[in-house]
Design an enzyme around this catalytic site. Structure first.
Site, PDB file in Angstrom:
ATOM      1  N   ASN A   1       0.847  -1.185   0.000  1.00  0.00           N
ATOM      2  CA  ASN A   1       0.000   0.000   0.000  1.00  0.00           C
ATOM      3  C   ASN A   1       0.888   1.242   0.000  1.00  0.00           C
ATOM      4  O   ASN A   1       2.002   1.208   0.525  1.00  0.00           O
ATOM      5  CB  ASN A   1      -0.902   0.041   1.233  1.00  0.00           C
ATOM      6  CG  ASN A   1      -1.849  -1.131   1.291  1.00  0.00           C
ATOM      7  OD1 ASN A   1      -2.444  -1.519   0.302  1.00  0.00           O
ATOM      8  ND2 ASN A   1      -1.982  -1.721   2.472  1.00  0.00           N
TER       9      ASN A   1
ATOM     10  N   HIS B   1      -4.704   2.446  13.725  1.00  0.00           N
ATOM     11  CA  HIS B   1      -5.518   1.421  13.084  1.00  0.00           C
ATOM     12  C   HIS B   1      -4.935   0.030  13.292  1.00  0.00           C
ATOM     13  O   HIS B   1      -3.729  -0.117  13.477  1.00  0.00           O
ATOM     14  CB  HIS B   1      -5.601   1.665  11.572  1.00  0.00           C
ATOM     15  CG  HIS B   1      -6.114   3.014  11.214  1.00  0.00           C
ATOM     16  ND1 HIS B   1      -5.593   3.747  10.173  1.00  0.00           N
ATOM     17  CD2 HIS B   1      -7.098   3.776  11.741  1.00  0.00           C
ATOM     18  CE1 HIS B   1      -6.240   4.904  10.077  1.00  0.00           C
ATOM     19  NE2 HIS B   1      -7.157   4.941  11.027  1.00  0.00           N
TER      20      HIS B   1
ATOM     21  N   LYS C   1       2.940  -5.332   9.467  1.00  0.00           N
ATOM     22  CA  LYS C   1       3.274  -4.323   8.456  1.00  0.00           C
ATOM     23  C   LYS C   1       4.767  -4.027   8.489  1.00  0.00           C
ATOM     24  O   LYS C   1       5.378  -3.971   9.560  1.00  0.00           O
ATOM     25  CB  LYS C   1       2.511  -3.021   8.720  1.00  0.00           C
ATOM     26  CG  LYS C   1       1.015  -3.149   8.607  1.00  0.00           C
ATOM     27  CD  LYS C   1       0.314  -1.853   8.967  1.00  0.00           C
ATOM     28  CE  LYS C   1      -1.194  -2.018   8.876  1.00  0.00           C
ATOM     29  NZ  LYS C   1      -1.895  -0.802   9.316  1.00  0.00           N
TER      30      LYS C   1
ATOM     31  N   TYR D   1       3.897   0.711   2.592  1.00  0.00           N
ATOM     32  CA  TYR D   1       3.969  -0.411   3.529  1.00  0.00           C
ATOM     33  C   TYR D   1       3.481  -1.709   2.925  1.00  0.00           C
ATOM     34  O   TYR D   1       2.626  -1.743   2.064  1.00  0.00           O
ATOM     35  CB  TYR D   1       3.225  -0.104   4.829  1.00  0.00           C
ATOM     36  CG  TYR D   1       1.755   0.232   4.715  1.00  0.00           C
ATOM     37  CD1 TYR D   1       0.778  -0.687   5.058  1.00  0.00           C
ATOM     38  CD2 TYR D   1       1.348   1.499   4.298  1.00  0.00           C
ATOM     39  CE1 TYR D   1      -0.573  -0.365   4.986  1.00  0.00           C
ATOM     40  CE2 TYR D   1       0.009   1.826   4.222  1.00  0.00           C
ATOM     41  CZ  TYR D   1      -0.942   0.886   4.571  1.00  0.00           C
ATOM     42  OH  TYR D   1      -2.285   1.203   4.493  1.00  0.00           O
TER      43      TYR D   1
ATOM     44  N   GLU E   1     -11.698  -4.299  11.039  1.00  0.00           N
ATOM     45  CA  GLU E   1     -10.887  -3.135  11.369  1.00  0.00           C
ATOM     46  C   GLU E   1     -11.190  -2.637  12.770  1.00  0.00           C
ATOM     47  O   GLU E   1     -12.305  -2.731  13.269  1.00  0.00           O
ATOM     48  CB  GLU E   1     -11.041  -2.023  10.324  1.00  0.00           C
ATOM     49  CG  GLU E   1     -12.374  -1.340  10.292  1.00  0.00           C
ATOM     50  CD  GLU E   1     -12.446  -0.254   9.225  1.00  0.00           C
ATOM     51  OE1 GLU E   1     -13.353   0.583   9.331  1.00  0.00           O
ATOM     52  OE2 GLU E   1     -11.620  -0.228   8.294  1.00  0.00           O
TER      53      GLU E   1
ATOM     54  N   ASP F   1     -11.177   8.938  12.349  1.00  0.00           N
ATOM     55  CA  ASP F   1     -10.141   8.833  13.373  1.00  0.00           C
ATOM     56  C   ASP F   1     -10.377   9.755  14.568  1.00  0.00           C
ATOM     57  O   ASP F   1      -9.859   9.503  15.657  1.00  0.00           O
ATOM     58  CB  ASP F   1      -8.757   9.090  12.770  1.00  0.00           C
ATOM     59  CG  ASP F   1      -8.285   7.927  11.916  1.00  0.00           C
ATOM     60  OD1 ASP F   1      -8.878   6.835  12.005  1.00  0.00           O
ATOM     61  OD2 ASP F   1      -7.319   8.104  11.153  1.00  0.00           O
TER      62      ASP F   1
END
Length: 183
Positions: A49, A62, A72, A132, A143, A170
């Site tokens: 990504n 997140h 990640k 990432y 999520e 957020d």
């Protein structure tokens, strides 16, 4: 590559070997064998990504839960960010603690964030291109998030709170005490 263990078990700062000459530089940014040996874990990445953001943009915190949890490997291609990982593994001795590292196109450092951590970053330069790798595919139903200014975590974002640019999503994340459990 130099693998630097952090206070959070499983998180590593990775410094690449950069070869420079009058033409520029060369570096190996990822080698699966070197990476797995360096972190002493078997991680297989399935998705890359990339995002572009302006100064003051804060993305996070997140994570993905359960079978959709993600590890990640993050880095900055251009600009500078403050990258943060928060341990949300319920049985961890460092639960609720965080690690922060400056990543930039100049220092070429990478940060490995294993499964069981919330992740976020803040852009410190005028703009930044953030890249990432993930070891699992995104799943919307899995999520989770934690509010960036949770006082029990106490992240020092090194930036004036009044100047942060944060998504509506957020801004209303729960505290770590009320967040969706990682497992």
């Amino acid at each position: 590559m130099n693998f630097i263990a952090t206070k959070l078990d499983g998180c590593f700062i990775i410094e690449p070997k950069i070869i420079t000459d009058d033409r520029g530089y060369f570096m190996e940014s990822f080698n699966e064998n070197t990476f797995q040996e360096g972190i002493n874990q078997n991680v297989h990445f399935v998705q890359d990504n990339q995002s572009f953001s302006s100064k003051g943009v804060l993305r996070g915190l997140h994570y993905q839960t359960g079978e959709h949890a993600q590890a990640k490997l993050v880095r900055v291609l251009q600009g500078e960010v403050l990258d943060v990982a928060v341990d949300i593994r319920p049985d961890s001795k460092t639960f609720g603690q965080y690690e922060a590292v400056h990543l930039s196109g100049e220092n070429q450092k990478q940060f490995f964030v294993p499964r069981g951590f919330a992740h976020g970053f803040l852009v410190l330069s005028e703009t930044a291109t953030f890249f990432y790798k993930c070891d699992n595919f995104y799943n919307k139903e899995s999520e989770g998030g934690i509010i960036f200014n949770d006082q029990t975590i106490g992240i020092d974002w090194e930036f004036p709170t009044t100047e942060l640019i944060i998504s509506e999503k957020d801004k209303v994340q729960p505290t770590i005490a009320n967040a969706k459990k990682a497992w």
